[in-house]
Each structure stands twice: as C-alpha cells, then as structure tokens.
Design a protein around this motif. Sequence first.
Motif, PDB file in Angstrom:
ATOM      1  N   GLY A 141      16.013  -9.345  -4.534  1.00 38.75           N
ATOM      2  CA  GLY A 141      17.363  -9.282  -5.074  1.00 38.75           C
ATOM      3  C   GLY A 141      17.960  -7.894  -4.996  1.00 38.75           C
ATOM      4  O   GLY A 141      19.189  -7.739  -4.972  1.00 38.75           O
ATOM      5  N   PHE A 142      17.108  -6.865  -4.945  1.00 40.78           N
ATOM      6  CA  PHE A 142      17.605  -5.496  -4.860  1.00 40.78           C
ATOM      7  C   PHE A 142      18.291  -5.235  -3.520  1.00 40.78           C
ATOM      8  O   PHE A 142      19.165  -4.375  -3.442  1.00 40.78           O
ATOM      9  CB  PHE A 142      16.451  -4.505  -5.032  1.00 40.78           C
ATOM     10  CG  PHE A 142      15.989  -4.351  -6.452  1.00 40.78           C
ATOM     11  CD1 PHE A 142      16.486  -3.326  -7.250  1.00 40.78           C
ATOM     12  CD2 PHE A 142      15.046  -5.207  -6.995  1.00 40.78           C
ATOM     13  CE1 PHE A 142      16.058  -3.175  -8.557  1.00 40.78           C
ATOM     14  CE2 PHE A 142      14.615  -5.067  -8.296  1.00 40.78           C
ATOM     15  CZ  PHE A 142      15.115  -4.049  -9.086  1.00 40.78           C
ATOM     16  N   LEU A 143      17.886  -5.928  -2.465  1.00 42.74           N
ATOM     17  CA  LEU A 143      18.468  -5.670  -1.150  1.00 42.74           C
ATOM     18  C   LEU A 143      19.969  -5.929  -1.143  1.00 42.74           C
ATOM     19  O   LEU A 143      20.748  -5.138  -0.618  1.00 42.74           O
ATOM     20  CB  LEU A 143      17.778  -6.539  -0.093  1.00 42.74           C
ATOM     21  CG  LEU A 143      16.314  -6.231   0.204  1.00 42.74           C
ATOM     22  CD1 LEU A 143      15.785  -7.204   1.253  1.00 42.74           C
ATOM     23  CD2 LEU A 143      16.137  -4.801   0.673  1.00 42.74           C
ATOM     24  N   TRP A 144      20.368  -7.068  -1.715  1.00 38.58           N
ATOM     25  CA  TRP A 144      21.790  -7.406  -1.769  1.00 38.58           C
ATOM     26  C   TRP A 144      22.546  -6.395  -2.620  1.00 38.58           C
ATOM     27  O   TRP A 144      23.675  -6.026  -2.312  1.00 38.58           O
ATOM     28  CB  TRP A 144      21.948  -8.812  -2.314  1.00 38.58           C
ATOM     29  CG  TRP A 144      23.368  -9.298  -2.336  1.00 38.58           C
ATOM     30  CD1 TRP A 144      24.181  -9.419  -3.409  1.00 38.58           C
ATOM     31  CD2 TRP A 144      24.132  -9.716  -1.206  1.00 38.58           C
ATOM     32  NE1 TRP A 144      25.409  -9.892  -3.035  1.00 38.58           N
ATOM     33  CE2 TRP A 144      25.407 -10.084  -1.681  1.00 38.58           C
ATOM     34  CE3 TRP A 144      23.866  -9.821   0.167  1.00 38.58           C
ATOM     35  CZ2 TRP A 144      26.415 -10.547  -0.847  1.00 38.58           C
ATOM     36  CZ3 TRP A 144      24.872 -10.272   0.997  1.00 38.58           C
ATOM     37  CH2 TRP A 144      26.127 -10.627   0.493  1.00 38.58           C
ATOM     38  N   PHE A 145      21.915  -5.965  -3.726  1.00 39.27           N
ATOM     39  CA  PHE A 145      22.560  -4.949  -4.564  1.00 39.27           C
ATOM     40  C   PHE A 145      22.838  -3.689  -3.767  1.00 39.27           C
ATOM     41  O   PHE A 145      23.949  -3.146  -3.812  1.00 39.27           O
ATOM     42  CB  PHE A 145      21.694  -4.610  -5.777  1.00 39.27           C
ATOM     43  CG  PHE A 145      22.153  -3.366  -6.489  1.00 39.27           C
ATOM     44  CD1 PHE A 145      23.224  -3.415  -7.372  1.00 39.27           C
ATOM     45  CD2 PHE A 145      21.551  -2.133  -6.241  1.00 39.27           C
ATOM     46  CE1 PHE A 145      23.678  -2.264  -8.009  1.00 39.27           C
ATOM     47  CE2 PHE A 145      21.990  -0.981  -6.874  1.00 39.27           C
ATOM     48  CZ  PHE A 145      23.059  -1.050  -7.754  1.00 39.27           C
ATOM     49  N   PHE A 146      21.836  -3.184  -3.038  1.00 32.65           N
ATOM     50  CA  PHE A 146      22.021  -1.947  -2.281  1.00 32.65           C
ATOM     51  C   PHE A 146      23.157  -2.083  -1.270  1.00 32.65           C
ATOM     52  O   PHE A 146      23.981  -1.180  -1.111  1.00 32.65           O
ATOM     53  CB  PHE A 146      20.724  -1.553  -1.565  1.00 32.65           C
ATOM     54  CG  PHE A 146      19.641  -1.080  -2.487  1.00 32.65           C
ATOM     55  CD1 PHE A 146      19.899  -0.147  -3.473  1.00 32.65           C
ATOM     56  CD2 PHE A 146      18.346  -1.572  -2.367  1.00 32.65           C
ATOM     57  CE1 PHE A 146      18.896   0.298  -4.328  1.00 32.65           C
ATOM     58  CE2 PHE A 146      17.336  -1.128  -3.216  1.00 32.65           C
ATOM     59  CZ  PHE A 146      17.609  -0.201  -4.194  1.00 32.65           C
ATOM     60  N   LEU A 147      23.219  -3.221  -0.591  1.00 32.24           N
ATOM     61  CA  LEU A 147      24.272  -3.448   0.401  1.00 32.24           C
ATOM     62  C   LEU A 147      25.653  -3.471  -0.247  1.00 32.24           C
ATOM     63  O   LEU A 147      26.575  -2.767   0.177  1.00 32.24           O
ATOM     64  CB  LEU A 147      24.004  -4.757   1.141  1.00 32.24           C
ATOM     65  CG  LEU A 147      25.067  -5.177   2.167  1.00 32.24           C
ATOM     66  CD1 LEU A 147      25.178  -4.143   3.271  1.00 32.24           C
ATOM     67  CD2 LEU A 147      24.734  -6.553   2.734  1.00 32.24           C
ATOM     68  N   MET A 148      25.804  -4.272  -1.291  1.00 37.77           N
ATOM     69  CA  MET A 148      27.105  -4.419  -1.941  1.00 37.77           C
ATOM     70  C   MET A 148      27.508  -3.152  -2.698  1.00 37.77           C
ATOM     71  O   MET A 148      28.692  -2.815  -2.770  1.00 37.77           O
ATOM     72  CB  MET A 148      27.079  -5.603  -2.912  1.00 37.77           C
ATOM     73  CG  MET A 148      27.016  -6.951  -2.232  1.00 37.77           C
ATOM     74  SD  MET A 148      28.528  -7.327  -1.278  1.00 37.77           S
ATOM     75  CE  MET A 148      27.991  -6.928   0.396  1.00 37.77           C
ATOM     76  N   PHE A 149      26.541  -2.444  -3.237  1.00 38.26           N
ATOM     77  CA  PHE A 149      26.881  -1.238  -3.987  1.00 38.26           C
ATOM     78  C   PHE A 149      27.348  -0.120  -3.063  1.00 38.26           C
ATOM     79  O   PHE A 149      28.148   0.720  -3.468  1.00 38.26           O
ATOM     80  CB  PHE A 149      25.695  -0.779  -4.836  1.00 38.26           C
ATOM     81  CG  PHE A 149      26.102   0.096  -5.994  1.00 38.26           C
ATOM     82  CD1 PHE A 149      26.794  -0.443  -7.072  1.00 38.26           C
ATOM     83  CD2 PHE A 149      25.798   1.446  -6.006  1.00 38.26           C
ATOM     84  CE1 PHE A 149      27.172   0.355  -8.140  1.00 38.26           C
ATOM     85  CE2 PHE A 149      26.174   2.250  -7.061  1.00 38.26           C
ATOM     86  CZ  PHE A 149      26.866   1.701  -8.134  1.00 38.26           C
ATOM     87  N   MET A 150      26.866  -0.098  -1.832  1.00 40.17           N
ATOM     88  CA  MET A 150      27.388   0.861  -0.870  1.00 40.17           C
ATOM     89  C   MET A 150      28.863   0.590  -0.579  1.00 40.17           C
ATOM     90  O   MET A 150      29.668   1.522  -0.427  1.00 40.17           O
ATOM     91  CB  MET A 150      26.576   0.799   0.427  1.00 40.17           C
ATOM     92  CG  MET A 150      25.174   1.370   0.309  1.00 40.17           C
ATOM     93  SD  MET A 150      25.155   3.115  -0.150  1.00 40.17           S
ATOM     94  CE  MET A 150      25.911   3.848   1.302  1.00 40.17           C
TER      95      MET A 150
END
Length: 210
Positions: A95-104
């Motif tokens: 779930g962290f992967l999507w966070f990193f992408l969207m937070f960028m």
Amino acid sequence: KPNWPFSFYAFTYHNISEEIPQHHRSCVRFCYTVYCIFALALVSNFFTALARLFVHMEFSSFLMAFIYMVCGIPGAYLAWYRRIYNSCKADRAFGFLWFFLMFMVHIGFVSFAALAPPNMFGAQKWSLCGILNLNEALQGNKIIGVMHAIVMVLFAVDSFLSVLCIRWVYGSFRGGGHSLEQARAEAYREGLAAAATGDLAKATAVAAEA
C-alpha cells in the motif's frame, strides 16, 4: 461508527490513536497535519478567488479555484491520505507504493500553487495565490492582497512539510522492516489472487500499484 470529518456529517471512521500501531502513529499524524493544511489552503484560496470575483469580476479564476477545492480535498484524502492510513493500520508493504506515487503528485501541485506561474498548464492567473502574483495582488486591493499572502504561505508551508512527510513515511516504511521488493511481491500476490477469483478490476488496480 463513522466519526469523520465532522460529527454532524461523518462517512468514515478515523482514529489514529486506536487504529494505527505505535511505530507508525507519529508518521500518520504528520501526514494528517499535511492533509489538513492542504485542505485549509484550498478553502482559503477559494474564498480569496470569491473576493476577487466581487471586486474584479474574475469569474474564470473563481471557477478554477472552486474546482481545485471540490476536487483537491476529497482527491487528496482518497489518493494518498487514506492510502497511508490503511497501509499503516494493516502494516502492509504494498500500500505504501501507491502513497509514494500519489504523494509526489501532491508535492508537485502544492509547489506549483505556492509559486502560481500565471497561465501555465491552463491555470487562470488568479486561480491560485502564489508568490509570482503576490505583488500585483497587493497593489490591486490591500485586503485581497493580504488574503492572497496568507494562502501563499499555507501552500508554501504545506509544500515544505510534504517533503519532510515523504521522508518520514519512507523512514517508517523501512523501519517497519519493509522493502520495495517486498511491496512489489505483495502486490503481485494480491493481483494473482484477485485474478484467480475473477475480480479483474481489482487485479488491474493491484498490478498498477506494483
């Protein structure tokens, strides 16, 4: 029982102290602070654009500011805040992967808003209150100029805190014993399981996260 965002209008349950493990709790609280500042900045930006509508009759900028607010606040919640909340709650790596992408994407937007280059990417000149149009705003109307400056500071603070936030989340991600390879492996397993049960939409979404 739903308790967020308001007691009189709640659609989800949100309790960091109760649902988030201790080693992720400070990180999620910081993410929530970043989200709240972002929401406040968009609301303040809308009211500044509304003031300009009455004083300078700039309807297109007001409309853009309204779109930023009604799309940005729920969009940020769904795209990255709820993602990090649920990932930390379950302590799952993928779930962290999507966070990193969207937070960028979030960092790029708030940095753009803090600067507010006029007429770039289709944005109206006064739809975002940033440093590049601050001087003209102060010269046009002092009260609106001060409102403009407050919004600019909120966007700038949020962009600075967002950089700290993504570093903190990555530290919490690694501190929990996770790795990017583990996250991808979990995503592929979820995708295969979803595909095996015929849930193609879920399989596609999980594959995209991986």
